[in-house]
Design a protein around this motif. Structure first.
Motif, PDB file in Angstrom:
ATOM      1  N   MET A 103       0.831  -1.202   0.000  1.00  0.00           N
ATOM      2  CA  MET A 103       0.000   0.000   0.000  1.00  0.00           C
ATOM      3  C   MET A 103       0.870   1.258   0.000  1.00  0.00           C
ATOM      4  N   ASP A 104       0.650   2.127  -0.988  1.00  0.00           N
ATOM      5  CA  ASP A 104       1.331   3.416  -1.013  1.00  0.00           C
ATOM      6  C   ASP A 104       0.767   4.311   0.083  1.00  0.00           C
ATOM      7  N   MET A 105       1.659   5.039   0.741  1.00  0.00           N
ATOM      8  CA  MET A 105       1.266   5.943   1.818  1.00  0.00           C
ATOM      9  C   MET A 105       2.060   7.243   1.683  1.00  0.00           C
ATOM     10  N   TYR A 106       1.619   8.246   2.420  1.00  0.00           N
ATOM     11  CA  TYR A 106       2.277   9.552   2.423  1.00  0.00           C
ATOM     12  C   TYR A 106       2.511   9.980   3.868  1.00  0.00           C
ATOM     13  N   LEU A 107       3.649  10.639   4.108  1.00  0.00           N
ATOM     14  CA  LEU A 107       3.867  11.246   5.413  1.00  0.00           C
ATOM     15  C   LEU A 107       3.002  12.490   5.501  1.00  0.00           C
ATOM     16  N   ARG A 108       2.387  12.716   6.648  1.00  0.00           N
ATOM     17  CA  ARG A 108       1.437  13.819   6.789  1.00  0.00           C
ATOM     18  C   ARG A 108       2.132  15.163   6.564  1.00  0.00           C
ATOM     19  N   ILE A 109       1.400  16.049   5.895  1.00  0.00           N
ATOM     20  CA  ILE A 109       1.867  17.424   5.719  1.00  0.00           C
ATOM     21  C   ILE A 109       1.036  18.394   6.552  1.00  0.00           C
ATOM     22  N   ALA A 110      -0.090  17.917   7.091  1.00  0.00           N
ATOM     23  CA  ALA A 110      -0.946  18.755   7.943  1.00  0.00           C
ATOM     24  C   ALA A 110      -1.892  17.846   8.725  1.00  0.00           C
ATOM     25  N   TYR A 111      -2.422  18.384   9.816  1.00  0.00           N
ATOM     26  CA  TYR A 111      -3.352  17.616  10.667  1.00  0.00           C
ATOM     27  C   TYR A 111      -4.810  17.850  10.325  1.00  0.00           C
ATOM     28  N   ASP A 164     -14.833  18.407  21.157  1.00  0.00           N
ATOM     29  CA  ASP A 164     -15.041  19.848  20.990  1.00  0.00           C
ATOM     30  C   ASP A 164     -13.779  20.696  21.054  1.00  0.00           C
ATOM     31  N   LYS A 165     -12.762  20.249  21.790  1.00  0.00           N
ATOM     32  CA  LYS A 165     -11.553  21.053  21.978  1.00  0.00           C
ATOM     33  C   LYS A 165     -10.348  20.122  21.903  1.00  0.00           C
ATOM     34  N   ILE A 166      -9.654  20.136  20.768  1.00  0.00           N
ATOM     35  CA  ILE A 166      -8.540  19.221  20.546  1.00  0.00           C
ATOM     36  C   ILE A 166      -7.355  19.955  19.935  1.00  0.00           C
ATOM     37  N   TYR A 167      -6.192  19.357  20.095  1.00  0.00           N
ATOM     38  CA  TYR A 167      -4.998  19.881  19.428  1.00  0.00           C
ATOM     39  C   TYR A 167      -4.037  18.743  19.149  1.00  0.00           C
ATOM     40  N   ASP A 168      -3.197  18.959  18.150  1.00  0.00           N
ATOM     41  CA  ASP A 168      -2.118  18.035  17.819  1.00  0.00           C
ATOM     42  C   ASP A 168      -0.849  18.864  17.766  1.00  0.00           C
ATOM     43  N   LEU A 169       0.142  18.461  18.507  1.00  0.00           N
ATOM     44  CA  LEU A 169       1.437  19.133  18.563  1.00  0.00           C
ATOM     45  C   LEU A 169       2.489  18.066  18.299  1.00  0.00           C
ATOM     46  N   SER A 170       2.902  17.958  17.057  1.00  0.00           N
ATOM     47  CA  SER A 170       3.873  16.927  16.707  1.00  0.00           C
ATOM     48  C   SER A 170       4.475  17.242  15.340  1.00  0.00           C
ATOM     49  N   TYR A 171       4.996  16.232  14.681  1.00  0.00           N
ATOM     50  CA  TYR A 171       5.748  16.442  13.447  1.00  0.00           C
ATOM     51  C   TYR A 171       4.896  16.393  12.195  1.00  0.00           C
ATOM     52  N   CYS A 172       5.301  17.201  11.236  1.00  0.00           N
ATOM     53  CA  CYS A 172       4.787  17.145   9.869  1.00  0.00           C
ATOM     54  C   CYS A 172       5.989  17.066   8.938  1.00  0.00           C
ATOM     55  N   PHE A 173       5.728  16.699   7.688  1.00  0.00           N
ATOM     56  CA  PHE A 173       6.812  16.461   6.731  1.00  0.00           C
ATOM     57  C   PHE A 173       6.400  17.036   5.382  1.00  0.00           C
ATOM     58  N   ARG A 174       7.225  17.922   4.850  1.00  0.00           N
ATOM     59  CA  ARG A 174       6.929  18.508   3.542  1.00  0.00           C
ATOM     60  C   ARG A 174       8.147  18.359   2.654  1.00  0.00           C
ATOM     61  N   ASN A 175       7.939  17.753   1.508  1.00  0.00           N
ATOM     62  CA  ASN A 175       9.013  17.382   0.603  1.00  0.00           C
ATOM     63  C   ASN A 175       9.285  18.513  -0.386  1.00  0.00           C
ATOM     64  N   GLU A 176       9.850  19.586   0.144  1.00  0.00           N
ATOM     65  CA  GLU A 176      10.149  20.733  -0.704  1.00  0.00           C
ATOM     66  C   GLU A 176      11.508  21.288  -0.318  1.00  0.00           C
ATOM     67  N   GLY A 177      11.822  22.472  -0.737  1.00  0.00           N
ATOM     68  CA  GLY A 177      13.132  23.057  -0.504  1.00  0.00           C
ATOM     69  C   GLY A 177      13.524  23.110   0.955  1.00  0.00           C
ATOM     70  N   SER A 178      14.826  23.201   1.177  1.00  0.00           N
ATOM     71  CA  SER A 178      15.362  23.290   2.524  1.00  0.00           C
ATOM     72  C   SER A 178      16.380  24.420   2.565  1.00  0.00           C
ATOM     73  N   ASP A 179      16.302  25.223   3.627  1.00  0.00           N
ATOM     74  CA  ASP A 179      17.285  26.285   3.828  1.00  0.00           C
ATOM     75  C   ASP A 179      17.404  26.556   5.319  1.00  0.00           C
ATOM     76  N   ARG A 180      18.033  27.654   5.682  1.00  0.00           N
ATOM     77  CA  ARG A 180      18.277  27.976   7.079  1.00  0.00           C
ATOM     78  C   ARG A 180      16.999  28.031   7.909  1.00  0.00           C
ATOM     79  N   THR A 181      15.869  28.387   7.291  1.00  0.00           N
ATOM     80  CA  THR A 181      14.612  28.533   8.028  1.00  0.00           C
ATOM     81  C   THR A 181      13.551  27.501   7.639  1.00  0.00           C
TER      82      THR A 181
END
Length: 172
Positions: free
Chosen positions: A52-60, A73-90
């Motif tokens: 099965m093809d899968m993707y790393l999450r880019i947003a919650y 009614d009141k939830i949050y997610d505080l963890s990692y996301c992954f975006r396969n694009e450019g990389s620089d100092r920021t």
């Protein structure tokens, strides 16, 4: 070493603040059958056992909205996301992000929550609401100054978009 310590304090302060206000932390799937909630390019992977093809999450967003519809009614997610694009100092392809979903609240509630959250984090980390960033002192004490986008454009870019036609705005 100091950055790791501060990051841990910040994450704990965020969690404590939200938990004390009745929010529940949830963890949404990192591996997703289809990516969504953002326009970034995803990392593609595969679960070999299921072929099965899968993707790393880019947003919650999608999973959190499903939980809101499901009665949380009141939830949050505080963890990692992954975006396969450019990389620089920021920009790093792997980064921490937080998203909050809050049923029956409006943008005024969200603004107050945001102001109070960062005031709490600053006090927890530094013992004051005043921080220094790039040589400038910033006071995170609520309430913060609020202004409309058109007023910000007028103040900081000296462009009065309300007096311009759509064509003139697009040209700018």
């Amino acid at each position: 070493k100091q950055a790791f310590k501060q990051r841990a304090i910040i994450f704990k302060a965020i969690r404590d603040f939200l938990d004390e206000r009745g929010f529940m932390e949830v963890h949404t799937p990192i591996l997703q059958p289809q990516y969504g909630g953002g326009i970034a390019r995803p990392f593609k992977t595969k679960i070999n056992a299921w072929d099965m093809d899968m993707y790393l999450r880019i947003a919650y967003e999608i999973y959190l909205k499903k939980l809101i519809v499901g009665g949380f009614d009141k939830i949050y997610d505080l963890s990692y996301c992954f975006r396969n694009e450019g990389s620089d100092r920021t920009h790093n392809p792997e980064f921490s992000m937080m998203e909050i979903q809050w049923a029956y609240a409006d943008y005024e509630d969200a603004m107050r929550l945001t102001e109070d959250l960062w005031e709490h984090v600053a006090r927890t980390l530094h013992g004051t609401t005043k921080i220094e960033f790039q040589g400038q002192e910033i006071d995170l004490k609520a309430p913060w100054r609020r202004l409309r986008v058109v007023d910000a454009i007028k103040e900081f870019a000296q462009i009065d978009v309300e007096s311009l036609s759509d064509e003139e705005i697009f040209e700018l």
